[in-house]
Design a protein around this motif. Structure first.
Motif, PDB file in Angstrom:
ATOM      1  N   LYS A 294       0.821  -1.225   0.000  1.00 42.68           N
ATOM      2  CA  LYS A 294       0.000   0.000   0.000  1.00 42.68           C
ATOM      3  C   LYS A 294       0.853   1.273   0.000  1.00 42.68           C
ATOM      4  O   LYS A 294       0.335   2.359   0.261  1.00 42.68           O
ATOM      5  CB  LYS A 294      -0.937   0.003   1.212  1.00 42.68           C
TER       6      LYS A 294
ATOM      7  N   GLU B  53      -0.391   4.121  -2.351  1.00 40.06           N
ATOM      8  CA  GLU B  53      -1.623   4.717  -1.826  1.00 40.06           C
ATOM      9  C   GLU B  53      -1.337   5.575  -0.608  1.00 40.06           C
ATOM     10  O   GLU B  53      -1.893   6.668  -0.448  1.00 40.06           O
ATOM     11  CB  GLU B  53      -2.620   3.619  -1.449  1.00 40.06           C
TER      12      GLU B  53
ATOM     13  N   ASN C 201       0.212   8.930  -1.499  1.00 45.33           N
ATOM     14  CA  ASN C 201      -0.824   9.821  -2.018  1.00 45.33           C
ATOM     15  C   ASN C 201      -1.664  10.395  -0.885  1.00 45.33           C
ATOM     16  O   ASN C 201      -1.993  11.592  -0.862  1.00 45.33           O
ATOM     17  CB  ASN C 201      -1.702   9.059  -3.002  1.00 45.33           C
ATOM     18  N   SER C 202      -1.997   9.547   0.099  1.00 41.09           N
ATOM     19  CA  SER C 202      -2.848   9.980   1.213  1.00 41.09           C
ATOM     20  C   SER C 202      -2.123  10.936   2.145  1.00 41.09           C
ATOM     21  O   SER C 202      -2.725  11.898   2.644  1.00 41.09           O
ATOM     22  CB  SER C 202      -3.351   8.759   1.997  1.00 41.09           C
TER      23      SER C 202
ATOM     24  N   ILE D  36      -5.792   5.413   5.047  1.00 44.66           N
ATOM     25  CA  ILE D  36      -5.960   5.786   3.639  1.00 44.66           C
ATOM     26  C   ILE D  36      -7.422   6.052   3.326  1.00 44.66           C
ATOM     27  O   ILE D  36      -7.769   7.039   2.661  1.00 44.66           O
ATOM     28  CB  ILE D  36      -5.380   4.682   2.722  1.00 44.66           C
ATOM     29  N   GLU D  37      -8.294   5.186   3.823  1.00 48.75           N
ATOM     30  CA  GLU D  37      -9.733   5.316   3.564  1.00 48.75           C
ATOM     31  C   GLU D  37     -10.275   6.633   4.115  1.00 48.75           C
ATOM     32  O   GLU D  37     -11.024   7.351   3.428  1.00 48.75           O
ATOM     33  CB  GLU D  37     -10.458   4.133   4.205  1.00 48.75           C
TER      34      GLU D  37
ATOM     35  N   ASP E 260      -8.661   9.756   2.230  1.00 49.27           N
ATOM     36  CA  ASP E 260      -9.153   9.854   0.859  1.00 49.27           C
ATOM     37  C   ASP E 260     -10.613  10.278   0.780  1.00 49.27           C
ATOM     38  O   ASP E 260     -11.063  10.779  -0.254  1.00 49.27           O
ATOM     39  CB  ASP E 260      -8.951   8.526   0.125  1.00 49.27           C
TER      40      ASP E 260
END
Length: 373
Positions: free
Chosen positions: A28, A31, A34-35, A283-284, A287
């Protein structure tokens, strides 16, 4: 000025003693990167009036990131925040993840302080701690960092390991001093709940070092590092003059800091919060445009006073004027009895501006705070 902390949770292996949030599955990573940039953006308006003079990449093993990955994070930080020209920028590094080529590349980044998690200069101890490097690799990495132009280097070492002798600790400390880094952090081993080491003790596979031996090691550490020109400015931290870690001082002097990444803790205004310790959930949440808080609390006056005393005594001392400014309390009047006890017992020294612990006081700091304040 405030500080910035970034938690990079990726590691090659999980060390048996470490209770910081880290993962060995790197799937991950893209990701996550990015987060964390999105989280940096998230707080930028709230902190538009702050100036920052320290950035600290911790983990995990931040040195696993590439030049391009660091550049992406730095671009976001400098675009979103007012960062001072003389900002102290630290990266934690595992000696097993760096070579001359990577250090030369890192020197092109804004990084100006390296912190190496050496822990021991004895290979048998490193194997016990499940470190991935050898003693020679540790020395080679530190020398390579200095050769690459990193003047401000820290190394971490741990004492009171199971089975460690006074002679082996003296050897470790001598090796650390011989490397002539600007900063040394020397910690006693802690059996943190939830770690493999804690479980090993429960199963009878290892046991704590003898408390008297641990005390002897600590007293030897303080004296030996002082003789080598290192000033102790916190229970476990020693620096050549002018090389105290600016970022860590913020934690101990109650300055503000914002932190990004899973498990990272922030302190802004009178609020403190810690992010969730799960990379997928982190991340969730980020985002979806939400903060990744695991918990958030407002610091009341009683807690603020207690923390000021505790953190001050374990580091640079309690400054009377600063204490009055923060809490509207005259420290010398309110705590006259504990002050007298500390000074007459040889645990502290006091002048017109502040009170600070002696080496004797550092050795029993937790007991002092618990019993006198």
């Amino acid at each position: 000025m405030a500080g910035i902390y970034l938690h990079i949770p990726f590691c090659d292996t999980k060390c048996i003693y470490c209770d910081f949030y880290s993962i060995t599955n790197h799937s991950k990573k893209a990701e996550f990167l990015n987060s964390i940039k999105k989280e940096i953006q998230f707080y930028s308006k709230q902190l538009a009036d702050r100036k920052f003079n320290s950035i600290f990449f911790g983990g995990g093993t931040p040195s696993l990131l590439s030049y391009e990955e660091f550049t992406g994070i730095f671009d976001e930080l400098y675009n979103c925040y007012d960062i001072s020209a003389d900002c102290e920028i630290t990266i934690e590094a595992n000696p097993g993840t760096l070579d001359k080529d990577k250090l030369d590349i890192f020197k092109k980044l804004p990084i100006n302080r390296m912190s190496f998690g050496v822990q021991s200069f004895i290979d048998e101890e490193l194997k016990f701690l499940t470190r991935i490097h050898t003693a020679e690799q540790a020395k080679s990495s530190i020398n390579a960092a200095k050769a690459a132009g990193f003047d401000n280097v820290n190394l971490d070492v741990i004492f009171a390991l199971p089975g460690q002798t006074m002679d082996s600790w003296k050897y470790n400390l001598d090796e650390a001093i011989n490397l002539d880094t600007k900063h040394i952090s020397a910690y006693s081993l802690i059996f943190e709940k939830g770690t493999m080491l804690y479980s090993m003790r429960d199963k009878g596979q290892v046991q704590n070092a003898d408390i008297e031996l641990e005390q002897e090691m600590y007293e030897y550490t303080m004296q030996t590092l002082a003789n080598a020109g290192y000033k102790q400015y916190e229970i476990s931290n020693y620096a050549k003059p002018g090389y105290e870690c600016r970022h860590n001082l913020k934690y101990w002097t109650l300055e503000e800091y914002i932190a990004f990444g899973p498990s990272a803790s922030s302190y802004i205004g009178n609020q403190r919060w810690t992010n969730i310790k799960n990379i997928g959930r982190y991340i969730e949440l980020i985002d979806s445009g939400k903060p990744a808080h695991d918990f958030i609390e407002t610091i009341d006056k009683e807690t603020s006073v207690t923390e000021h005393i505790m953190l001050g005594l374990r580091s640079v001392g309690v400054n009377f004027e600063e204490f009055r400014r923060r809490h509207n309390i005259d420290f010398e009047t309110a705590y006259s009895s504990p002050i007298e006890t500390l000074i007459t017992s040889g645990y502290a020294v006091k002048d017109a501006q502040s009170i600070s612990l002696t080496r004797k006081g550092y050795a029993v700091c937790d007991e002092i705070v618990a019993t006198l304040f």
